[in-house]
Design an enzyme around this catalytic site. Sequence first.
Site, PDB file in Angstrom:
ATOM      1  N   VAL A  88      47.377  48.291  41.839  1.00  0.00           N
ATOM      2  CA  VAL A  88      48.680  47.777  42.209  1.00  0.00           C
ATOM      3  C   VAL A  88      48.599  47.741  43.731  1.00  0.00           C
ATOM      4  CG1 VAL A  88      51.089  47.798  42.473  1.00  0.00           C
ATOM      5  CG2 VAL A  88      50.034  48.176  40.248  1.00  0.00           C
ATOM      6  N   CYS A  89      48.865  46.597  44.717  1.00  0.00           N
ATOM      7  CA  CYS A  89      49.110  46.715  45.748  1.00  0.00           C
ATOM      8  C   CYS A  89      50.510  46.460  46.440  1.00  0.00           C
ATOM      9  CB  CYS A  89      47.922  45.718  46.500  1.00  0.00           C
ATOM     10  SG  CYS A  89      48.005  45.737  48.208  1.00  0.00           S
TER      11      CYS A  89
END
Length: 166
Positions: A88-89
């Site tokens: 996840v960014c």
Amino acid sequence: MASQASLLLQKQLKDLCKNPVDGFSAGLVDENNIFEWSVTIIGPPDTLYEGGFFNAIMSFPPNYPNSPPTVKFTTEIWHPNVYPDGRVCISILHPPGDDPNGYELASERWMPVHTVESIVLSIISMLSSPNDESPANVEAAKEWREMKDEFKRKVSRCVRRSQEML
């Protein structure tokens, strides 16, 4: 340092068990390791992800809460802000301080006040509102902007697969 992090994570786990939050569940991957959590996020209502059950691993560093955890989906998910490998960014998971690339304000990045709950709620928000300006998955971002039908088809496939894994 690790014992301080361990105590804080134990408290957060206890709080989530006593007061569950709508939209996700969280627990330890292994009862002997407070630094690795299993999280299941329920696809938010009125989004393309509605009805999905997306599993992720949240790994905390020994100096938590001074540094952010990493979050990686183990369920396939198609999203501009999720790398193809599932990581996840989002801004709050980026190291604290100024952004060396100048895209984010320090106030948007990791701060020790974040909790497991605030992190997962931010991920749920990300599912509801993708940020295609600074994508982790360039192909998904391009589809989100230019080929909505193809994007929706891929997300629907991920939702169906997540339901089949139950």
